[in-house]
Design a protein around this motif. Structure first.
Motif, PDB file in Angstrom:
ATOM      1  N   UNK A 193     -10.032  14.235 -41.925  1.00  0.00           N
ATOM      2  CA  UNK A 193      -8.940  15.116 -42.339  1.00  0.00           C
ATOM      3  C   UNK A 193      -8.898  15.274 -43.857  1.00  0.00           C
ATOM      4  N   UNK A 194      -9.086  14.180 -44.591  1.00  0.00           N
ATOM      5  CA  UNK A 194      -9.027  14.246 -46.051  1.00  0.00           C
ATOM      6  C   UNK A 194     -10.222  14.993 -46.630  1.00  0.00           C
ATOM      7  N   UNK A 195     -11.333  14.971 -45.905  1.00  0.00           N
ATOM      8  CA  UNK A 195     -12.493  15.747 -46.367  1.00  0.00           C
ATOM      9  C   UNK A 195     -12.165  17.238 -46.393  1.00  0.00           C
ATOM     10  N   UNK A 196     -11.419  17.701 -45.385  1.00  0.00           N
ATOM     11  CA  UNK A 196     -11.026  19.105 -45.352  1.00  0.00           C
ATOM     12  C   UNK A 196     -10.026  19.417 -46.466  1.00  0.00           C
ATOM     13  N   UNK A 197      -9.131  18.464 -46.747  1.00  0.00           N
ATOM     14  CA  UNK A 197      -8.204  18.679 -47.852  1.00  0.00           C
ATOM     15  C   UNK A 197      -8.953  18.774 -49.176  1.00  0.00           C
ATOM     16  N   UNK A 198     -10.008  17.970 -49.328  1.00  0.00           N
ATOM     17  CA  UNK A 198     -10.809  18.008 -50.552  1.00  0.00           C
ATOM     18  C   UNK A 198     -11.547  19.341 -50.683  1.00  0.00           C
ATOM     19  N   UNK A 199     -12.044  19.857 -49.561  1.00  0.00           N
ATOM     20  CA  UNK A 199     -12.724  21.156 -49.597  1.00  0.00           C
ATOM     21  C   UNK A 199     -11.766  22.248 -50.077  1.00  0.00           C
ATOM     22  N   UNK A 200     -10.561  22.228 -49.531  1.00  0.00           N
ATOM     23  CA  UNK A 200      -9.571  23.236 -49.936  1.00  0.00           C
ATOM     24  C   UNK A 200      -9.237  23.114 -51.410  1.00  0.00           C
ATOM     25  N   UNK A 201      -9.159  21.875 -51.917  1.00  0.00           N
ATOM     26  CA  UNK A 201      -8.856  21.662 -53.331  1.00  0.00           C
ATOM     27  C   UNK A 201      -9.965  22.193 -54.237  1.00  0.00           C
ATOM     28  N   UNK A 202     -11.193  22.281 -53.685  1.00  0.00           N
ATOM     29  CA  UNK A 202     -12.323  22.808 -54.466  1.00  0.00           C
ATOM     30  C   UNK A 202     -12.355  24.336 -54.471  1.00  0.00           C
ATOM     31  N   UNK A 203     -11.406  24.969 -53.772  1.00  0.00           N
ATOM     32  CA  UNK A 203     -11.370  26.429 -53.725  1.00  0.00           C
ATOM     33  C   UNK A 203     -12.137  27.027 -52.564  1.00  0.00           C
ATOM     34  N   UNK A 204     -12.571  26.195 -51.631  1.00  0.00           N
ATOM     35  CA  UNK A 204     -13.298  26.689 -50.461  1.00  0.00           C
ATOM     36  C   UNK A 204     -12.302  27.194 -49.426  1.00  0.00           C
ATOM     37  N   UNK A 205     -12.506  28.392 -48.890  1.00  0.00           N
ATOM     38  CA  UNK A 205     -11.569  28.923 -47.882  1.00  0.00           C
ATOM     39  C   UNK A 205     -11.525  28.023 -46.643  1.00  0.00           C
ATOM     40  N   UNK A 206     -10.331  27.578 -46.277  1.00  0.00           N
ATOM     41  CA  UNK A 206     -10.132  26.729 -45.107  1.00  0.00           C
ATOM     42  C   UNK A 206      -9.015  27.330 -44.264  1.00  0.00           C
ATOM     43  N   UNK A 207      -9.232  27.402 -42.966  1.00  0.00           N
ATOM     44  CA  UNK A 207      -8.188  27.884 -42.064  1.00  0.00           C
ATOM     45  C   UNK A 207      -7.005  26.920 -42.087  1.00  0.00           C
ATOM     46  N   UNK A 208      -5.792  27.382 -41.762  1.00  0.00           N
ATOM     47  CA  UNK A 208      -4.624  26.498 -41.766  1.00  0.00           C
ATOM     48  C   UNK A 208      -4.925  25.181 -41.066  1.00  0.00           C
ATOM     49  N   UNK A 209      -4.690  24.070 -41.778  1.00  0.00           N
ATOM     50  CA  UNK A 209      -5.192  22.760 -41.349  1.00  0.00           C
ATOM     51  C   UNK A 209      -4.058  21.749 -41.304  1.00  0.00           C
TER      52      UNK A 209
END
Length: 558
Positions: free
Chosen positions: A35-51
Motif C-alpha cells: 500500500x505504501x509503495x502506491x502512495x510513494x508512486x503518487x507522491x512522485x507524480x505518477x498517475x494513480x487511480x483512487x487508492x
C-alpha cells in the motif's frame, strides 16, 4: 526443572499462537509495504487511480466485476480501464500509458501498459522474463518446461529447435493437409444446415471450430490423424480440453490444490497426454532420415536436434523427452484454443457488417473464380494464392484487434523503468508484474481511430492515412523475440476457413432459439449490449460457445 507431560498442550498452544502471530504480522506488514509503495508512486507524480490504504484497488476491481456478468473474461479489464480513464484518473488530460493496479492480497501488484510505444520497451527493446502470473497459468499443463513460459538458454534452445517447423515456408507446405480438414469442416456445417432460407438447427459453433483446429494442429505437429470432426472425441482432445478449462479457473487455489493431489483429474489428464504423445515422439526420433513428402513440425524439430546433439543420447534421456513432450503439449493447447474462438468472432463481426462479408466474397470470386468448388484444386496446386487476399486478411486482423484472445505478462526488475514517450515520465517496475494490456491498447482512440468499429480498410490504406496503423500497435500475437511462434499457422487457418465457408454458408447468431432451448426467460447476460462476449480467464472463449444457425447459400448469390 523436570518437564511434565501435562505441560505439553500448553506448550503446543503457545507455539501455535506464536506461529499464527508471526504469520498474521508478516501478512499485514507485506500488505502495508504494498500500500505504501502506491502512495510513494503518487507522491512522485505518477498517475494513480483512487487508492485506499485499507483496500488498495480491490473496491475498484469490485466495481469492474459488478459492471459485467460474472463470467465476463478478465481480458476485458484493460479495455475497461482505457475506456473509463477520465473517471479513474481525475485531472489527467490524456489516457495514461501506464496504469498501476493494487490488488493485494488477491494477486501481486500489476502494471498495465496500454500504448504500443511503452509495451515495446519491455517486450522488444528489452525482453523481460515472464512473470510469475504467466508461469502459474501454464504450470498445470507443462510444469513450465515449455518455451512459452520458460526463459534464458532453455527458451532459446527450444525456440531454435521449433522455428523451422513454424516458418512460412513449412506452413505453406502444410496447406494441402489443412485443406482436407477444411473440406471435412464444410461437410460438418452442411449437416447442420438446410438449403436456401429455411431455418437450420442451432449448434454451438465453438465446439465445431475446436474440433477443426485440433485436427489441424494434431496433423501439423505429429501427423496425428485424430478425426475429431467425425463426432467422437479422442482421449487426447478430451484430456486437453479438460485441462484448458482448468487453466481458465478464476481462483488459482483450485489449480494449486489439484496439482498437490496426485489422483486429481489434472494429473490424470497429464498422464493421458503423456501416454499418447511419448510413443509418437519416440517414433519421430527413431525415423530420422526417412523421406516424407510433407514435413511436420516434429519432423523439422527432430532434424534440428540431430544436427546439434548425439541423437542416440537424446533417445535415452528421459529429461529431454519430457521437455519435448511439454513443448508439444503447449503447441496443442495454443494451436487449437485461440484459433477456434477467433473463427467465432470472425463470423460474428462479418454477420454484423454484411457489406464487409459481401466484399470478402467478391474478393474470393475474383481470386479463386466464381465457383466455390474450384477453390480446392486451385489452392492445393498453388497455395501462395492465399497471400493475394488483402481484404480477407484485413478482416482477420480487425477481428484479432477487437477480440484479442491473450497477452503477455513480464516480471518487473530493479532499475528498469518504463518511459512515457509523450511526457518522459519514468515508471518503476520492480516488484510488479507488467501486463501488456494489448486488449486495452487496441481500444485507445489516439492509437486506433474509431476503435470500436470493425474497419478492415485500416489494413489497405497507405502510410499517411489517418486509419494507417501505428508501428507495433497490433499485438494479438505480441511483438519482439517472444512473439507467438504459431502465428503463421493461425492466420493461414483463418484464411482457409473464410475461403471455404464465406461463399457457401450464412452463419448467424441464434440467441432467441438458444434461449428457448435452455428455457432462459429471465434477464440475459450482456456486455456492451451484446449477447456474444468473451468469457473465462487466460485465453478467452465465447459465451455459450456461440450458438448459431447455419444456412447453405444458393450458388452464385451475394
Amino acid at each position: 526443572m523436570a518437564f511434565r507431560t501435562e505441560d505439553i498442550p500448553t506448550v503446543l498452544l503457545r507455539a501455535t499462537s506464536l506461529l499464527v502471530f508471526f504469520v498474521v504480522a508478516n501478512f499485514l506488514y507485506n500488505g502495508y509495504k504494498v500500500r505504501m509503495r502506491f502512495r510513494a508512486l503518487k507522491a512522485q507524480g505518477i498517475p494513480i487511480m483512487p487508492h485506499s490504504l485499507l483496500w488498495g484497488h480491490l473496491r475498484l476491481l469490485g466495481e469492474y466485476r459488478n459492471s459485467y456478468p460474472l463470467d465476463n473474461s478478465s481480458n476485458h479489464l484493460s479495455i475497461w480501464l482505457v475506456e473509463k480513464w477520465e473517471t479513474l484518473f481525475p485531472g489527467e488530460k490524456n489516457c495514461p500509458v501506464v496504469m498501476y493496479l493494487d490488488v493485494w492480497p488477491a494477486a501481486e501488484p500489476v502494471i498495465f501498459t496500454t500504448h504500443p510505444k511503452v509495451s515495446a520497451q519491455f517486450t522488444q527493446v528489452k525482453s523481460l522474463p515472464k512473470s510469475q502470473m504467466e508461469l502459474d497459468y501454464l504450470r498445470p499443463l507443462t510444469q513450465n518446461k515449455d518455451m512459452v513460459s520458460s526463459d534464458g538458454e532453455y527458451w532459446k534452445r527450444w525456440r531454435s529447435v521449433f522455428n523451422p517447423g513454424f516458418s512460412s515456408r513449412n506452413i505453406t507446405a502444410l496447406i494441402p493437409s489443412m485443406v482436407d480438414d477444411m473440406l471435412t469442416f464444410v461437410n460438418v456445417l452442411e449437416s447442420y444446415a438446410e438449403r436456401g432460407a429455411k431455418q437450420g438447427q442451432v449448434v454451438q459453433l465453438e465446439k465445431l471450430t475446436t474440433n477443426l483446429t485440433f485436427d489441424i494442429i494434431g496433423k501439423a505437429t505429429l501427423d496425428l490423424k485424430l478425426n475429431e470432426q467425425s463426432g467422437k472425441s479422442s482421449i487426447l482432445k478430451t484430456a486437453m480440453t479438460t485441462m484448458t478449462k482448468r487453466l481458465g479457473t478464476r481462483f488459482s487455489l483450485t489449480r494449486t490444490l489439484a496439482m498437490l493431489n496426485p489422483w486429481s483429474q489434472l494429473h490424470q489428464d497429464n498422464r493421458v497426454m503423456r501416454e499418447v504423445l511419448i510413443p509418437q515422439i519416440e517414433r519421430y526420433l527413431h525415423s530420422l532420415g526417412s523421406v516424407r513428402e510433407t514435413k511436420t513440425i516434429m519432423d523439422l524439430a527432430a532434424s534440428s536436434l540431430e544436427k546439434e546433439s548425439n541423437i542416440n543420447d537424446i533417445r535415452e534421456d528421459p529429461e529431454f523427452l519430457t521437455s519435448l513432450l511439454e513443448n508439444l503439449k503447449a503447441f496443442l493447447f495454443a494451436g487449437h484454443d485461440t484459433t477456434a474462438t477467433t473463427i467465432c468472432w470472425l463470423f460474428k463481426l462479418l454477420e454484423e457488417n454484411p457489406e464487409c462479408m459481401d466484399r470478402v466474397r467478391q474478393e474470393h470470386n475474383e481470386i479463386l473464380g466464381p465457383n466455390p468448388a474450384d477453390a480446392t484444386e486451385l489452392i492445393t496446386k498453388s497455395p501462395h494464392v492465399l497471400n493475394s487476399m488483402p481484404y480477407t486478411m484485413g478482416c482477420i486482423k480487425e477481428t484479432l484487434r477487437l477480440y484479442t484472445p491473450a497477452s503477455t505478462a513480464r516480471a518487473g526488475q530493479a532499475g528498469f523503468f518504463l518511459s512515457d514517450p509523450m511526457s518522459n515520465l519514468q515508471y518503476p517496475t520492480e516488484g510488479f508484474s507488467i501486463g501488456d494490456g494489448s486488449q486495452g491498447g487496441h481500444y485507445r482512440p489516439d492509437v486506433w481511430p474509431r476503435p470500436r468499429e470493425f474497419i478492415p480498410e485500416r489494413w489497405l490504406v497507405k502510410d499517411g492515412d489517418p486509419l494507417f496503423p501505428m508501428k507495433d500497435a497490433w499485438r494479438p500475437f505480441q511483438q519482439g523475440p517472444r512473439n507467438c511462434i504459431g502465428q503463421e499457422l493461425a492466420l493461414m487457418e483463418l484464411k482457409l476457413v473464410l475461403v471455404f465457408c464465406a461463399r457457401t454458408f450464412d452463419i448467424e447468431q441464434a440467441w432467441d432459439e438458444w434461449d428457448r432451448i435452455r428455457h432462459n426467460t429471465g434477464p440475459k447476460d450482456m456486455v456492451n449490449g451484446e449477447r456474444l462476449y468473451m468469457v473465462g480467464d487466460g485465453t478467452g472463449h465465447t459465451k455459450d460457445e456461440t450458438p448459431v444457425r447455419i444456412r447453405k447459400r444458393i450458388a452464385g448469390s451475394m
